[in-house]
Write a protein that holds these residues in place. Structure first.
Motif, short mmCIF file in Angstrom:
data_model
loop_
_atom_site.label_atom_id
_atom_site.label_comp_id
_atom_site.label_asym_id
_atom_site.label_seq_id
_atom_site.Cartn_x
_atom_site.Cartn_y
_atom_site.Cartn_z
N VAL A 164 40.05 48.20 50.11
CA VAL A 164 39.03 47.48 50.88
C VAL A 164 37.81 47.22 50.01
O VAL A 164 37.24 46.12 50.02
CB VAL A 164 38.66 48.28 52.14
CG1 VAL A 164 37.45 47.66 52.83
CG2 VAL A 164 39.84 48.33 53.11
N LEU A 165 37.40 48.22 49.24
CA LEU A 165 36.22 48.06 48.39
C LEU A 165 36.44 46.99 47.31
O LEU A 165 35.54 46.20 47.03
CB LEU A 165 35.85 49.40 47.73
CG LEU A 165 35.30 50.48 48.65
CD1 LEU A 165 34.96 51.72 47.84
CD2 LEU A 165 34.06 49.99 49.39
N GLN A 166 37.63 46.98 46.72
CA GLN A 166 37.88 46.00 45.67
C GLN A 166 37.90 44.57 46.21
O GLN A 166 37.71 43.62 45.45
CB GLN A 166 39.18 46.32 44.95
CG GLN A 166 39.18 47.66 44.22
CD GLN A 166 37.93 47.89 43.37
OE1 GLN A 166 37.53 47.04 42.60
NE2 GLN A 166 37.31 49.06 43.53
N GLU A 187 28.46 55.86 53.20
CA GLU A 187 29.57 56.70 52.73
C GLU A 187 30.58 55.87 51.93
O GLU A 187 31.77 55.84 52.23
CB GLU A 187 30.25 57.39 53.92
CG GLU A 187 29.33 58.20 54.80
CD GLU A 187 28.74 59.42 54.09
OE1 GLU A 187 29.24 59.78 53.00
OE2 GLU A 187 27.78 60.01 54.60
N LEU A 188 30.11 55.21 50.90
CA LEU A 188 30.92 54.26 50.14
C LEU A 188 32.25 54.84 49.64
O LEU A 188 33.28 54.17 49.76
CB LEU A 188 30.09 53.70 48.97
CG LEU A 188 30.70 52.51 48.23
CD1 LEU A 188 30.79 51.30 49.14
CD2 LEU A 188 29.86 52.17 46.99
N PRO A 189 32.29 56.06 49.08
CA PRO A 189 33.59 56.56 48.59
C PRO A 189 34.61 56.81 49.69
O PRO A 189 35.80 56.98 49.38
CB PRO A 189 33.21 57.87 47.89
CG PRO A 189 31.75 57.76 47.60
CD PRO A 189 31.19 56.97 48.73
N ILE A 212 35.17 54.81 44.16
CA ILE A 212 34.42 53.54 44.24
C ILE A 212 35.01 52.52 43.27
O ILE A 212 35.12 51.34 43.60
CB ILE A 212 32.93 53.77 43.96
CG1 ILE A 212 32.36 54.77 44.96
CG2 ILE A 212 32.17 52.44 44.04
CD1 ILE A 212 30.91 55.13 44.70
N GLY A 213 35.37 52.96 42.09
CA GLY A 213 35.97 52.05 41.12
C GLY A 213 34.95 51.42 40.20
O GLY A 213 33.89 50.93 40.65
N GLY A 214 35.26 51.40 38.92
CA GLY A 214 34.36 50.83 37.93
C GLY A 214 34.05 49.36 38.12
O GLY A 214 32.89 48.94 37.98
N PRO A 215 35.04 48.51 38.44
CA PRO A 215 34.74 47.08 38.60
C PRO A 215 33.71 46.79 39.69
O PRO A 215 32.90 45.88 39.53
CB PRO A 215 36.11 46.48 38.96
CG PRO A 215 37.10 47.40 38.35
CD PRO A 215 36.49 48.77 38.47
N LEU A 216 33.76 47.57 40.77
CA LEU A 216 32.77 47.36 41.84
C LEU A 216 31.41 47.89 41.41
O LEU A 216 30.38 47.23 41.62
CB LEU A 216 33.23 48.03 43.13
CG LEU A 216 32.27 47.90 44.32
CD1 LEU A 216 32.05 46.42 44.67
CD2 LEU A 216 32.79 48.66 45.53
N GLY A 232 39.03 43.62 58.93
CA GLY A 232 37.73 43.76 59.57
C GLY A 232 36.58 43.49 58.62
O GLY A 232 35.52 43.02 59.03
N LEU A 233 36.79 43.77 57.34
CA LEU A 233 35.72 43.56 56.36
C LEU A 233 35.70 42.14 55.83
O LEU A 233 34.65 41.48 55.83
CB LEU A 233 35.88 44.55 55.20
CG LEU A 233 34.73 44.55 54.19
CD1 LEU A 233 33.46 45.09 54.82
CD2 LEU A 233 35.09 45.39 52.96
N VAL A 234 36.84 41.63 55.38
CA VAL A 234 36.86 40.31 54.73
C VAL A 234 37.25 39.19 55.68
O VAL A 234 37.09 38.02 55.36
CB VAL A 234 37.80 40.31 53.51
CG1 VAL A 234 37.43 41.41 52.54
CG2 VAL A 234 39.25 40.45 53.94
N GLY A 235 37.77 39.53 56.87
CA GLY A 235 38.20 38.51 57.80
C GLY A 235 39.72 38.42 57.83
O GLY A 235 40.40 38.77 56.87
N GLY A 236 40.25 37.97 58.94
CA GLY A 236 41.71 37.87 59.06
C GLY A 236 42.10 37.52 60.47
O GLY A 236 41.29 37.08 61.29
N GLY A 237 43.36 37.74 60.78
CA GLY A 237 43.90 37.39 62.08
C GLY A 237 44.48 35.99 62.07
O GLY A 237 44.47 35.29 61.05
#
Length: 496
Positions: free
Chosen positions: A306-308, A298-300, A369-373, A273-278
Protein backbone atom coordinates in the motif's frame (compact mmCIF):
# COMPACT_ATOMS: atom_id res chain seq x y z
CA UNK A 1 -44.97 4.09 -37.17
CA UNK A 2 -41.80 4.87 -35.20
CA UNK A 3 -41.35 7.69 -32.68
CA UNK A 4 -37.87 8.79 -31.68
CA UNK A 5 -36.15 11.27 -29.34
CA UNK A 6 -32.54 11.96 -28.36
CA UNK A 7 -31.59 13.68 -25.08
CA UNK A 8 -28.26 14.34 -23.40
CA UNK A 9 -26.97 12.88 -20.16
CA UNK A 10 -23.55 11.83 -18.84
CA UNK A 11 -21.72 8.96 -17.20
CA UNK A 12 -18.98 9.20 -14.58
CA UNK A 13 -15.55 7.97 -15.57
CA UNK A 14 -13.35 8.41 -12.53
CA UNK A 15 -14.06 11.98 -11.39
CA UNK A 16 -14.96 13.23 -14.87
CA UNK A 17 -18.34 12.99 -16.55
CA UNK A 18 -18.44 11.74 -20.14
CA UNK A 19 -21.34 12.85 -22.41
CA UNK A 20 -23.90 10.17 -23.25
CA UNK A 21 -26.86 10.32 -25.63
CA UNK A 22 -30.14 8.69 -24.63
CA UNK A 23 -31.85 7.51 -27.81
CA UNK A 24 -35.44 6.28 -27.45
CA UNK A 25 -37.37 4.51 -30.17
CA UNK A 26 -41.07 3.67 -29.76
CA UNK A 27 -42.32 1.32 -32.48
CA UNK A 28 -44.92 -1.35 -33.10
CA UNK A 29 -44.14 -4.76 -31.73
CA UNK A 30 -44.45 -6.80 -28.58
CA UNK A 31 -45.01 -4.46 -25.60
CA UNK A 32 -41.91 -4.09 -23.49
CA UNK A 33 -38.88 -1.98 -22.76
CA UNK A 34 -35.24 -2.83 -23.32
CA UNK A 35 -32.09 -0.84 -22.55
CA UNK A 36 -28.94 -1.39 -24.63
CA UNK A 37 -25.51 0.25 -24.71
CA UNK A 38 -23.54 -1.65 -22.03
CA UNK A 39 -25.78 -0.80 -19.03
CA UNK A 40 -24.94 -2.18 -15.59
CA UNK A 41 -27.50 -3.74 -13.24
CA UNK A 42 -28.59 -0.37 -11.79
CA UNK A 43 -29.26 1.01 -15.27
CA UNK A 44 -31.15 -2.11 -16.37
CA UNK A 45 -33.33 -1.85 -13.25
CA UNK A 46 -34.25 1.71 -14.19
CA UNK A 47 -36.93 0.48 -16.58
CA UNK A 48 -39.09 -0.58 -13.63
CA UNK A 49 -38.55 2.73 -11.82
CA UNK A 50 -39.26 4.68 -15.01
CA UNK A 51 -42.52 2.83 -15.70
CA UNK A 52 -43.80 3.37 -12.16
CA UNK A 53 -42.73 7.04 -12.07
CA UNK A 54 -44.34 7.88 -15.42
CA UNK A 55 -47.67 6.39 -14.38
CA UNK A 56 -47.56 7.89 -10.88
CA UNK A 57 -47.20 11.40 -12.36
CA UNK A 58 -50.24 11.00 -14.64
CA UNK A 59 -48.39 10.33 -17.88
CA UNK A 60 -49.01 7.34 -20.14
CA UNK A 61 -46.43 4.61 -20.61
CA UNK A 62 -46.51 3.56 -24.28
CA UNK A 63 -47.96 0.12 -24.89
CA UNK A 64 -45.63 -0.53 -27.81
CA UNK A 65 -42.04 -1.68 -28.01
CA UNK A 66 -39.64 0.80 -26.38
CA UNK A 67 -35.91 0.56 -27.07
CA UNK A 68 -33.49 2.79 -25.16
CA UNK A 69 -29.95 3.07 -26.51
CA UNK A 70 -27.20 4.69 -24.45
CA UNK A 71 -24.52 5.92 -26.82
CA UNK A 72 -21.61 5.48 -27.20
CA UNK A 73 -22.16 1.77 -26.75
CA UNK A 74 -18.47 1.12 -26.08
CA UNK A 75 -18.68 2.98 -22.74
CA UNK A 76 -19.98 1.02 -19.76
CA UNK A 77 -22.89 2.87 -18.12
CA UNK A 78 -23.32 2.68 -14.35
CA UNK A 79 -25.53 4.24 -11.70
CA UNK A 80 -29.13 5.31 -11.24
CA UNK A 81 -28.69 8.80 -12.72
CA UNK A 82 -30.02 7.59 -16.08
CA UNK A 83 -33.59 7.30 -14.72
CA UNK A 84 -34.55 10.92 -15.37
CA UNK A 85 -33.12 11.24 -18.91
CA UNK A 86 -34.70 7.91 -19.95
CA UNK A 87 -38.11 8.94 -18.61
CA UNK A 88 -37.85 12.40 -20.20
CA UNK A 89 -36.86 10.91 -23.56
CA UNK A 90 -39.81 8.48 -23.51
CA UNK A 91 -42.24 11.30 -22.71
CA UNK A 92 -40.74 13.46 -25.46
CA UNK A 93 -40.79 10.63 -28.02
CA UNK A 94 -44.50 9.99 -27.36
CA UNK A 95 -45.38 13.70 -27.57
CA UNK A 96 -46.43 14.08 -23.95
CA UNK A 97 -43.85 16.87 -23.37
CA UNK A 98 -42.15 19.34 -25.71
CA UNK A 99 -38.99 17.65 -27.00
CA UNK A 100 -37.46 20.92 -28.26
CA UNK A 101 -37.31 22.39 -24.76
CA UNK A 102 -35.78 19.25 -23.27
CA UNK A 103 -32.94 19.20 -25.80
CA UNK A 104 -31.37 22.26 -24.16
CA UNK A 105 -30.48 20.35 -20.98
CA UNK A 106 -28.18 17.67 -19.71
CA UNK A 107 -30.40 15.46 -17.53
CA UNK A 108 -29.24 13.63 -14.41
CA UNK A 109 -31.34 12.10 -11.65
CA UNK A 110 -32.76 9.00 -10.03
CA UNK A 111 -36.53 8.49 -9.89
CA UNK A 112 -38.61 7.19 -7.03
CA UNK A 113 -41.66 5.05 -7.77
CA UNK A 114 -43.78 8.15 -7.12
CA UNK A 115 -41.91 10.18 -9.73
CA UNK A 116 -39.85 12.26 -7.33
CA UNK A 117 -36.37 13.15 -8.61
CA UNK A 118 -33.61 12.11 -6.25
CA UNK A 119 -30.04 13.44 -6.31
CA UNK A 120 -27.07 11.30 -7.33
CA UNK A 121 -23.39 11.67 -6.52
CA UNK A 122 -21.15 13.72 -8.79
CA UNK A 123 -23.27 16.81 -9.47
CA UNK A 124 -20.18 18.99 -9.89
CA UNK A 125 -18.72 16.64 -12.50
CA UNK A 126 -21.99 16.64 -14.42
CA UNK A 127 -22.11 20.43 -14.20
CA UNK A 128 -18.64 20.74 -15.74
CA UNK A 129 -19.67 18.32 -18.50
CA UNK A 130 -22.84 20.32 -19.24
CA UNK A 131 -20.83 23.54 -19.46
CA UNK A 132 -18.32 21.93 -21.83
CA UNK A 133 -21.18 20.69 -24.03
CA UNK A 134 -22.90 24.10 -24.08
CA UNK A 135 -26.00 22.77 -22.31
CA UNK A 136 -27.99 23.66 -19.22
CA UNK A 137 -27.97 21.25 -16.28
CA UNK A 138 -31.17 19.66 -14.96
CA UNK A 139 -30.89 17.74 -11.69
CA UNK A 140 -32.84 17.10 -8.51
CA UNK A 141 -33.82 20.17 -6.55
CA UNK A 142 -32.42 18.47 -3.44
CA UNK A 143 -28.78 18.21 -4.54
CA UNK A 144 -26.33 19.26 -1.84
CA UNK A 145 -23.04 19.09 -3.78
CA UNK A 146 -23.73 21.69 -6.48
CA UNK A 147 -21.81 24.93 -6.89
CA UNK A 148 -22.24 27.93 -9.18
CA UNK A 149 -20.10 27.75 -12.31
CA UNK A 150 -19.53 30.63 -14.68
CA UNK A 151 -21.18 30.10 -18.04
CA UNK A 152 -23.60 27.43 -16.82
CA UNK A 153 -27.31 27.58 -16.01
CA UNK A 154 -28.36 24.99 -13.43
CA UNK A 155 -31.95 23.99 -12.75
CA UNK A 156 -33.65 21.68 -10.30
CA UNK A 157 -36.92 19.78 -10.45
CA UNK A 158 -38.84 18.01 -7.73
CA UNK A 159 -40.67 15.42 -9.83
CA UNK A 160 -41.50 14.40 -13.39
CA UNK A 161 -44.56 16.67 -13.22
CA UNK A 162 -42.20 19.62 -13.83
CA UNK A 163 -41.71 18.35 -17.41
CA UNK A 164 -45.29 19.08 -18.45
CA UNK A 165 -44.42 22.72 -19.19
CA UNK A 166 -40.66 22.28 -18.68
CA UNK A 167 -41.16 24.37 -15.56
CA UNK A 168 -37.73 24.08 -13.95
CA UNK A 169 -36.55 26.27 -11.10
CA UNK A 170 -33.00 27.66 -10.98
CA UNK A 171 -30.90 25.93 -8.35
CA UNK A 172 -30.37 27.97 -5.19
CA UNK A 173 -26.84 27.75 -3.86
CA UNK A 174 -26.06 28.41 -0.19
CA UNK A 175 -24.07 31.55 0.52
CA UNK A 176 -20.36 30.82 0.61
CA UNK A 177 -18.91 30.93 4.10
CA UNK A 178 -15.90 33.16 4.75
CA UNK A 179 -12.60 31.56 3.88
CA UNK A 180 -11.26 29.38 6.67
CA UNK A 181 -8.25 27.17 7.26
CA UNK A 182 -9.36 24.45 9.67
CA UNK A 183 -7.15 22.52 12.06
CA UNK A 184 -6.12 23.26 15.64
CA UNK A 185 -3.86 26.19 16.49
CA UNK A 186 -0.13 25.58 16.75
CA UNK A 187 -0.26 27.74 19.88
CA UNK A 188 -1.89 24.83 21.69
CA UNK A 189 1.11 22.62 20.87
CA UNK A 190 3.60 23.32 23.65
CA UNK A 191 7.27 23.23 22.75
CA UNK A 192 8.40 21.53 19.53
CA UNK A 193 9.63 24.77 17.97
CA UNK A 194 11.96 22.88 15.62
CA UNK A 195 9.11 20.65 14.46
CA UNK A 196 6.91 23.73 13.99
CA UNK A 197 9.61 25.31 11.87
CA UNK A 198 9.70 22.16 9.73
CA UNK A 199 5.91 22.21 9.38
CA UNK A 200 6.06 25.84 8.29
CA UNK A 201 8.67 25.01 5.62
CA UNK A 202 6.59 22.06 4.47
CA UNK A 203 3.48 24.24 4.19
CA UNK A 204 5.35 26.99 2.33
CA UNK A 205 6.65 24.63 -0.35
CA UNK A 206 4.07 21.79 -0.22
CA UNK A 207 6.78 19.37 0.86
CA UNK A 208 6.21 15.94 2.33
CA UNK A 209 7.21 15.51 5.97
CA UNK A 210 7.83 12.52 8.25
CA UNK A 211 7.50 12.96 12.03
CA UNK A 212 9.24 10.27 14.07
CA UNK A 213 9.07 9.94 17.84
CA UNK A 214 7.75 7.99 20.83
CA UNK A 215 4.03 7.69 21.65
CA UNK A 216 2.48 10.86 23.05
CA UNK A 217 5.25 13.15 21.84
CA UNK A 218 2.83 15.30 19.82
CA UNK A 219 3.22 13.96 16.27
CA UNK A 220 -0.51 13.66 15.56
CA UNK A 221 -1.20 17.02 17.16
CA UNK A 222 1.40 18.72 14.96
CA UNK A 223 -0.08 17.09 11.87
CA UNK A 224 -3.62 18.11 12.85
CA UNK A 225 -2.46 21.72 13.22
CA UNK A 226 -0.95 21.88 9.73
CA UNK A 227 -4.19 22.95 7.94
CA UNK A 228 -4.31 26.04 10.15
CA UNK A 229 -1.26 27.53 8.39
CA UNK A 230 -2.10 26.53 4.82
CA UNK A 231 -3.57 29.22 2.56
CA UNK A 232 -7.23 28.81 1.52
CA UNK A 233 -8.01 27.03 -1.71
CA UNK A 234 -7.99 29.11 -4.88
CA UNK A 235 -11.20 29.17 -6.91
CA UNK A 236 -10.06 26.56 -9.45
CA UNK A 237 -8.67 24.39 -6.63
CA UNK A 238 -12.01 24.46 -4.85
CA UNK A 239 -13.85 23.09 -7.88
CA UNK A 240 -11.20 20.40 -8.52
CA UNK A 241 -11.20 19.20 -4.92
CA UNK A 242 -14.97 19.45 -4.52
CA UNK A 243 -15.48 17.45 -7.72
CA UNK A 244 -13.61 14.49 -6.23
CA UNK A 245 -15.64 14.64 -3.01
CA UNK A 246 -18.85 15.06 -5.00
CA UNK A 247 -18.18 11.86 -6.96
CA UNK A 248 -17.36 10.04 -3.72
CA UNK A 249 -20.66 11.19 -2.21
CA UNK A 250 -19.01 13.29 0.50
CA UNK A 251 -19.82 16.81 1.64
CA UNK A 252 -18.30 19.69 -0.31
CA UNK A 253 -19.37 22.69 1.82
CA UNK A 254 -16.01 23.22 3.54
CA UNK A 255 -14.06 22.78 0.30
CA UNK A 256 -16.20 25.32 -1.55
CA UNK A 257 -15.59 27.70 1.36
CA UNK A 258 -11.85 27.38 0.77
CA UNK A 259 -10.86 24.88 3.50
CA UNK A 260 -8.22 22.47 2.27
CA UNK A 261 -9.05 18.77 2.71
CA UNK A 262 -7.31 16.93 5.54
CA UNK A 263 -7.55 13.14 5.30
CA UNK A 264 -6.36 11.05 8.23
CA UNK A 265 -5.94 7.47 7.03
CA UNK A 266 -5.95 4.42 9.31
CA UNK A 267 -3.21 1.86 8.77
CA UNK A 268 -5.78 -0.87 8.08
CA UNK A 269 -6.83 0.89 4.85
CA UNK A 270 -6.62 -1.36 1.79
CA UNK A 271 -4.91 -0.59 -1.51
CA UNK A 272 -8.25 0.26 -3.15
CA UNK A 273 -9.22 2.45 -0.19
CA UNK A 274 -6.02 4.45 -0.51
CA UNK A 275 -5.47 4.78 -4.26
CA UNK A 276 -9.03 4.19 -5.48
CA UNK A 277 -10.73 1.21 -7.05
CA UNK A 278 -13.96 -0.69 -7.45
CA UNK A 279 -16.19 -0.96 -10.49
CA UNK A 280 -16.95 1.74 -11.41
CA UNK A 281 -13.72 3.24 -10.09
CA UNK A 282 -14.24 5.31 -6.94
CA UNK A 283 -11.67 7.86 -5.67
CA UNK A 284 -9.45 6.71 -2.82
CA UNK A 285 -8.02 8.69 0.08
CA UNK A 286 -5.14 10.11 -1.92
CA UNK A 287 -7.61 11.63 -4.39
CA UNK A 288 -9.87 12.87 -1.59
CA UNK A 289 -6.77 14.68 -0.27
CA UNK A 290 -6.28 16.43 -3.65
CA UNK A 291 -5.09 20.03 -3.07
CA UNK A 292 -4.87 19.28 0.65
CA UNK A 293 -3.13 17.09 3.23
CA UNK A 294 -2.89 13.30 3.45
CA UNK A 295 -1.96 12.22 6.99
CA UNK A 296 -0.71 8.66 7.46
CA UNK A 297 -0.38 7.87 11.16
CA UNK A 298 1.67 4.87 12.31
CA UNK A 299 3.34 4.69 8.89
CA UNK A 300 5.22 1.37 9.39
CA UNK A 301 1.94 -0.35 10.29
CA UNK A 302 0.63 0.11 6.74
CA UNK A 303 1.05 -2.73 4.29
CA UNK A 304 4.33 -2.22 2.37
CA UNK A 305 2.49 -2.73 -0.93
CA UNK A 306 0.00 0.00 0.00
CA UNK A 307 2.81 2.41 0.89
CA UNK A 308 4.68 1.80 -2.35
CA UNK A 309 1.51 2.71 -4.26
CA UNK A 310 2.10 6.30 -3.07
CA UNK A 311 5.18 6.70 -5.22
CA UNK A 312 3.45 7.52 -8.52
CA UNK A 313 1.01 10.12 -7.15
CA UNK A 314 3.75 11.77 -5.07
CA UNK A 315 5.82 12.25 -8.23
CA UNK A 316 3.11 13.00 -10.80
CA UNK A 317 0.15 14.38 -8.84
CA UNK A 318 -2.19 11.77 -10.33
CA UNK A 319 -2.99 8.09 -10.03
CA UNK A 320 -3.92 5.79 -12.92
CA UNK A 321 -6.24 2.88 -12.07
CA UNK A 322 -6.31 0.24 -14.81
CA UNK A 323 -9.29 -2.03 -15.35
CA UNK A 324 -10.32 -4.46 -18.09
CA UNK A 325 -12.35 -1.77 -19.85
CA UNK A 326 -9.56 0.81 -19.77
CA UNK A 327 -7.62 3.14 -17.49
CA UNK A 328 -9.04 5.86 -15.29
CA UNK A 329 -6.98 8.84 -14.18
CA UNK A 330 -7.69 10.33 -10.75
CA UNK A 331 -6.18 13.61 -9.46
CA UNK A 332 -3.97 13.24 -6.39
CA UNK A 333 -1.82 16.31 -5.83
CA UNK A 334 -1.52 16.21 -2.06
CA UNK A 335 0.89 17.12 0.71
CA UNK A 336 2.00 14.00 2.59
CA UNK A 337 2.37 14.14 6.36
CA UNK A 338 3.40 10.88 8.00
CA UNK A 339 4.00 9.91 11.61
CA UNK A 340 5.97 6.94 12.87
CA UNK A 341 7.22 5.39 16.07
CA UNK A 342 10.95 4.58 15.92
CA UNK A 343 10.38 0.93 16.89
CA UNK A 344 7.56 -1.51 17.79
CA UNK A 345 7.45 -0.46 21.45
CA UNK A 346 7.92 3.19 20.45
CA UNK A 347 10.75 4.18 22.79
CA UNK A 348 13.91 3.56 20.78
CA UNK A 349 16.19 6.54 21.39
CA UNK A 350 14.01 7.96 24.17
CA UNK A 351 16.08 9.59 26.92
CA UNK A 352 13.73 8.66 29.77
CA UNK A 353 12.13 5.31 28.93
CA UNK A 354 14.15 2.29 27.89
CA UNK A 355 13.36 0.55 24.62
CA UNK A 356 12.43 -3.13 24.94
CA UNK A 357 13.03 -4.06 21.29
CA UNK A 358 16.02 -5.93 19.91
CA UNK A 359 18.22 -4.39 17.22
CA UNK A 360 16.69 -6.77 14.66
CA UNK A 361 13.14 -5.76 15.60
CA UNK A 362 14.02 -2.08 15.26
CA UNK A 363 15.65 -2.61 11.87
CA UNK A 364 12.74 -4.68 10.52
CA UNK A 365 10.20 -2.17 11.80
CA UNK A 366 11.91 0.80 10.20
CA UNK A 367 12.49 -1.14 6.96
CA UNK A 368 8.72 -1.60 6.51
CA UNK A 369 8.46 1.95 5.17
CA UNK A 370 10.89 1.23 2.35
CA UNK A 371 13.75 3.29 0.99
CA UNK A 372 12.03 4.44 -2.24
CA UNK A 373 9.20 6.03 -0.27
CA UNK A 374 11.50 7.58 2.34
CA UNK A 375 13.58 9.04 -0.48
CA UNK A 376 10.48 10.89 -1.73
CA UNK A 377 9.69 12.52 1.63
CA UNK A 378 11.41 15.89 1.80
CA UNK A 379 11.68 16.59 5.54
CA UNK A 380 12.46 14.06 8.29
CA UNK A 381 11.92 15.38 11.82
CA UNK A 382 12.47 13.73 15.20
CA UNK A 383 9.75 14.68 17.70
CA UNK A 384 10.68 13.90 21.29
CA UNK A 385 8.52 14.25 24.36
CA UNK A 386 8.45 17.69 25.97
CA UNK A 387 9.43 18.49 29.53
CA UNK A 388 6.24 18.38 31.63
CA UNK A 389 7.01 21.93 32.83
CA UNK A 390 6.57 23.15 29.24
CA UNK A 391 3.07 21.71 29.19
CA UNK A 392 1.68 22.40 32.67
CA UNK A 393 4.06 25.03 33.98
CA UNK A 394 3.06 28.67 34.37
CA UNK A 395 6.01 29.85 32.29
CA UNK A 396 5.79 27.87 29.07
CA UNK A 397 8.30 29.98 27.19
CA UNK A 398 8.04 31.00 23.54
CA UNK A 399 5.25 29.23 21.66
CA UNK A 400 4.65 29.91 17.97
CA UNK A 401 1.02 30.32 16.97
CA UNK A 402 -0.68 29.43 13.71
CA UNK A 403 -1.17 33.12 12.86
CA UNK A 404 2.58 33.75 13.06
CA UNK A 405 3.51 30.66 11.08
CA UNK A 406 0.83 31.38 8.47
CA UNK A 407 2.33 34.81 7.78
CA UNK A 408 5.64 33.17 6.88
CA UNK A 409 3.94 30.61 4.67
CA UNK A 410 1.98 33.27 2.79
CA UNK A 411 5.04 35.50 2.38
CA UNK A 412 7.09 32.60 1.01
CA UNK A 413 4.42 31.62 -1.51
CA UNK A 414 3.99 35.19 -2.68
CA UNK A 415 7.74 35.64 -3.11
CA UNK A 416 8.01 32.32 -4.97
CA UNK A 417 5.26 33.42 -7.37
CA UNK A 418 7.02 36.73 -7.98
CA UNK A 419 10.36 34.98 -8.47
CA UNK A 420 8.97 32.53 -11.04
CA UNK A 421 7.38 35.38 -12.97
CA UNK A 422 10.53 37.51 -12.81
CA UNK A 423 13.02 34.77 -13.69
CA UNK A 424 10.70 32.93 -16.03
CA UNK A 425 11.85 29.46 -14.97
CA UNK A 426 8.29 28.11 -14.87
CA UNK A 427 7.46 24.93 -13.01
CA UNK A 428 10.01 22.61 -14.60
CA UNK A 429 10.98 19.69 -12.38
CA UNK A 430 14.27 18.62 -13.91
CA UNK A 431 17.49 19.05 -11.95
CA UNK A 432 18.89 21.70 -14.29
CA UNK A 433 15.86 23.95 -13.82
CA UNK A 434 16.02 23.46 -10.04
CA UNK A 435 19.68 24.46 -9.99
CA UNK A 436 18.85 27.59 -12.00
CA UNK A 437 16.19 28.53 -9.48
CA UNK A 438 18.59 28.06 -6.56
CA UNK A 439 21.42 30.15 -8.08
CA UNK A 440 24.10 28.49 -5.92
CA UNK A 441 27.49 30.16 -5.56
CA UNK A 442 30.70 28.14 -5.54
CA UNK A 443 30.85 27.76 -1.74
CA UNK A 444 27.27 26.55 -1.50
CA UNK A 445 27.78 24.13 -4.38
CA UNK A 446 30.93 22.68 -2.79
CA UNK A 447 29.23 22.31 0.57
CA UNK A 448 26.28 20.46 -1.00
CA UNK A 449 28.61 18.09 -2.87
CA UNK A 450 30.50 17.31 0.35
CA UNK A 451 27.28 16.67 2.28
CA UNK A 452 25.87 14.48 -0.50
CA UNK A 453 28.99 12.28 -0.48
CA UNK A 454 29.25 12.02 3.30
CA UNK A 455 25.58 11.07 3.71
CA UNK A 456 25.32 8.98 0.50
CA UNK A 457 22.45 11.07 -0.85
CA UNK A 458 20.80 9.82 -4.03
CA UNK A 459 20.12 12.07 -7.00
CA UNK A 460 16.50 12.38 -5.91
CA UNK A 461 17.55 13.21 -2.34
CA UNK A 462 19.85 15.96 -3.61
CA UNK A 463 16.98 17.42 -5.63
CA UNK A 464 14.75 17.31 -2.54
CA UNK A 465 17.41 19.08 -0.48
CA UNK A 466 17.63 21.81 -3.12
CA UNK A 467 13.83 22.16 -3.29
CA UNK A 468 13.55 22.57 0.48
CA UNK A 469 16.47 25.01 0.53
CA UNK A 470 14.74 27.02 -2.22
CA UNK A 471 11.63 27.21 -0.04
CA UNK A 472 13.67 28.35 2.98
CA UNK A 473 15.24 31.07 0.83
CA UNK A 474 11.77 32.13 -0.33
CA UNK A 475 10.71 32.48 3.32
CA UNK A 476 13.58 34.96 3.72
CA UNK A 477 12.77 36.66 0.40
CA UNK A 478 16.17 35.74 -0.99
CA UNK A 479 16.63 35.18 -4.73
CA UNK A 480 19.76 33.08 -4.09
CA UNK A 481 20.11 29.91 -2.03
CA UNK A 482 23.17 30.20 0.16
CA UNK A 483 24.97 27.95 2.65
CA UNK A 484 22.72 28.58 5.64
CA UNK A 485 19.64 27.57 3.62
CA UNK A 486 21.34 24.36 2.52
CA UNK A 487 22.54 23.59 6.05
CA UNK A 488 19.00 23.83 7.42
CA UNK A 489 17.60 21.79 4.55
CA UNK A 490 20.20 19.04 4.99
CA UNK A 491 19.51 19.02 8.73
CA UNK A 492 15.88 18.21 8.02
CA UNK A 493 16.88 15.54 5.49
CA UNK A 494 19.53 13.52 7.30
CA UNK A 495 18.37 11.39 10.22
CA UNK A 496 20.56 11.64 13.28
Amino acid sequence: MQLQCVLKTACLRGVRAVPVEVEVSVSSGLPGMSIVGMPDAAVRESQERVRAAIRACGFSMPGDKVVVNLAPSSLRKAGSGFDLPIAAAILAATGQVDARKLEEYLWIGELSLEGRVRPVAGTLSYACCARDEGLKLAVSRDVCDAAPLSGLEQYGLESLNALRRCDLSPLVFPAAAPGATGGIDFGSVRGHETAKRAMQIAAAGSHGILLTGPPGSGKSMLASALPSILPPLEEFERIDAAMVHSVAGEKTDALLAGVRPFRKVHHSTSMAGLVGGGNPVRPGEISLAHNGVLFLDELPEFSPAVLQALRQPMEEGRIVVTRADGSVELPSRFMLVAASNPCPCGYYGDAEKQCECSAGQVARYQARIGGPLLDRIDLHVDVWRCDPAAIIGADCGRCSTSAELREGVQAAREFASWRRAAVGDGDEKDAAALLRRCRLDERARTMLETAARSHSLSGRAISRVLAVARTIADMERSRDVDEKHLVESIGFRVRR
